[in-house]
Design an enzyme around this catalytic site. Structure first.
Site, short mmCIF file in Angstrom:
data_model
loop_
_atom_site.label_atom_id
_atom_site.label_comp_id
_atom_site.label_asym_id
_atom_site.label_seq_id
_atom_site.Cartn_x
_atom_site.Cartn_y
_atom_site.Cartn_z
CG HIS A 1 -5.43 -7.13 6.56
ND1 HIS A 1 -4.76 -7.81 5.66
CD2 HIS A 1 -4.74 -6.62 7.58
CE1 HIS A 1 -3.48 -7.96 6.29
NE2 HIS A 1 -3.45 -7.35 7.35
CE LYS B 1 -1.62 -3.84 5.18
NZ LYS B 1 -2.53 -4.98 5.17
CG ASP C 1 -4.72 13.95 -8.87
OD1 ASP C 1 -5.81 14.35 -8.02
OD2 ASP C 1 -3.80 14.56 -9.19
CG HIS D 1 4.16 -7.54 7.07
ND1 HIS D 1 3.52 -6.61 6.60
CD2 HIS D 1 3.35 -8.09 8.00
CE1 HIS D 1 2.35 -6.52 7.04
NE2 HIS D 1 2.13 -7.47 7.91
CE LYS E 1 0.57 -8.49 4.20
NZ LYS E 1 0.73 -9.21 5.43
CG ASP F 1 5.55 -22.44 -13.87
OD1 ASP F 1 6.17 -23.05 -12.76
OD2 ASP F 1 4.66 -22.97 -14.39
#
Length: 473
Positions: free
Chosen positions: A208, A210, A215, A391, A393, A398
């Site tokens: 999952h 991404k 470079d 979508h 996450k 604080d």
């Protein structure tokens, strides 16, 4: 009693014994047993595909000894007093040093992310490394393909990891065209079932992550895959997501994750360790940057520790003022639920932003039962605009520390998927993300106990059933 019935009964008894002996969490064991008892043929098949870990090969959930040794040559590990216990936890459970000198740019929509990504890819002179769960052969996917092919023809080394399940709808010609033009494409998936080698018994274990590394100097990480839907052009409508671009020594950590993952898949095809002789090209000495301190957290189905989940629990327990959570799915473990409840009951301001509509029916309705529990404890839950989808996450604590990455607040991300998150020890970045969060709240609806009480009985039954099987999602 016919032969088929006898076979099914024997299989059910054997699988029930196996499930009990595996010593999974009681709720997960009960869910599988219920499924097998209520739907004998279907339950047996689903357990073989989703419940068993047949893997003989897997991705690495931590840096390999080789890559850890290489990273230690160029990374200064330091202690930061304010968050030293969290940093020490992640150093031990995810084997991650502190990356102490980084520059971070935040994107909260697909167009900005892809424009920045393509701009950096155009500058590539040595390599482009990509790792995505979902890749689609639509407008944005084809633009990506064109750039990768052109850069490969220019002599840039292009490597691409795709998850076979996530990218199952990707046209075969897309991959074929990439390979024919010099792009090294590998797919995470193995067909090593004990009886039928053409059956994928590992559909439940997915890559999952991404990640993009260019470079060894620029990295991208976050919630967005490759597809027009992440630009708000899909069936689901407007799309809110969060991705970051990083320059600095944190990119070396992303590079280590990519190389380990790539080699884990390539080993099946007897691939060679491609960085030999070119270490400095893949792990260049990073230039002085903006001084943002970050840490890399990885986890997977065979991790020694559920590092991302443990990091989240530790962050929640550290909160004194506020906790802001954005997640598209909310099926947490009991320990995460208790941590959130304790924080709220201790006087911490806890807010959760959740989609107002679903893209996965069962997960969405299971999520609502957990959210209802938290609302009863005083947690503020907001459903995002029903004409859009959130979508992202993200968790902030604080106004001083946050985590961004690929992991959702659900059991799948904590235990079944290969995930990667960044923990950012920086007040400026955290406050920027909080500003985005508060703007999203203005386009959201706060739900209360009355909302859940007034749900039709049929919906409540559906949600209850979805929750029973949430451990298997």
């Amino acid at each position: 009693m016919n032969i088929l019935s006898v076979v099914l009964i024997i299989n059910a008894v054997v699988l029930t014994t196996i499930i009990i002996l595996e010593r999974k969490r009681p709720e997960k064991t009960i869910a599988w047993l219920l499924l097998i008892i209520i739907f004998p043929p279907l339950g047996l098949i689903l357990y073989l595909f989703l419940g068993r870990n047949w893997k003989k090969h897997r991705l690495n959930e931590e840096f390999s000894p080789v890559v850890k040794d290489l990273l230690n040559r160029v990374i200064n590990r330091v202690d930061k007093e304010e968050h030293k216990y969290l940093a020490e936890l992640l150093a031990n459970n995810s084997y991650s040093p502190l990356f102490v000198d980084n520059e971070i740019e935040i994107f909260n929509n697909g167009d900005d992310k892809f424009n920045a990504l393509f701009e950096e890819m155009e500058k590539a002179t040595h390599h482009i490394h990509l790792e995505y769960y979902i890749v689609k052969s639509d407008e944005i996917g084809n633009r990506l393909k064109e750039i990768l092919i052109r850069k490969a023809k220019e002599g840039v080394k292009v490597r691409f990891i795709m998850d076979r399940v996530g990218s199952i709808r990707l046209k075969k010609n897309y991959i074929k065209e990439l390979k024919e033009n010099g792009v090294d494409v590998v797919q995470y998936s193995y067909f090593l079932a004990p009886l039928l080698r053409k059956i994928n018994t590992q559909i439940n274990y997915r890559n999952h992550r991404k990640i993009v590394v260019i470079d060894g100097r620029v990295g991208f990480l976050g919630g967005m895959n490759v597809g027009d839907e992440y630009r708000g052009l899909g069936k689901i409508g407007d799309w809110r997501d969060l991705h970051i671009k990083v320059k600095g020594d944190f990119v070396l950590g992303l590079q280590g994750v990519f190389i380990d993952d790539f080699m884990a898949v390539k080993r099946i095809d007897d691939g060679e360790f491609f960085i030999e002789g070119e270490f400095d090209k893949y792990f260049p000495t990073s230039e002085k940057s903006k001084g943002k301190i970050m840490q890399l957290v990885t986890s997977g189905p065979n991790s020694e520790h559920p590092a991302i989940m443990q990091g989240i629990i530790k962050m929640i327990s550290m909160a004194k003022n506020n906790i802001y959570i954005t997640t598209p799915y909310f099926v947490p473990t009991e320990s995460v639920m208790e941590a959130i409840k304790i924080a709220k009951l201790s006087g911490v301001d806890v807010k959760i932003l959740f989609p107002g509509k679903y893209d996965h029916f069962i997960v969405y309705h299971a999520s609502k039962t957990f959210l209802e529990e938290l609302v009863k404890c005083g947690v503020e839950v907001y459903f995002y605009n029903k004409n859009a989808f959130v979508h992202s996450k993200v968790i902030t604590i604080d106004d001083s520390i946050c985590t961004v990455g690929t992991a959702n607040m659900d059991i799948r991300s904590f235990e079944l998927n290969y995930e990667v998150n960044a923990v950012i020890y920086d007040r400026e970045i955290t406050q920027k993300i909080n500003e985005m969060f508060r703007r999203d709240l203005e386009d959201s609806t706060k739900v209360d106990e009355e909302y859940f009480k007034n749900q039709p009985k049929f919906i409540k039954i559906v949600e209850g059933v979805c929750r029973i099987f949430s451990e298997l999602l």
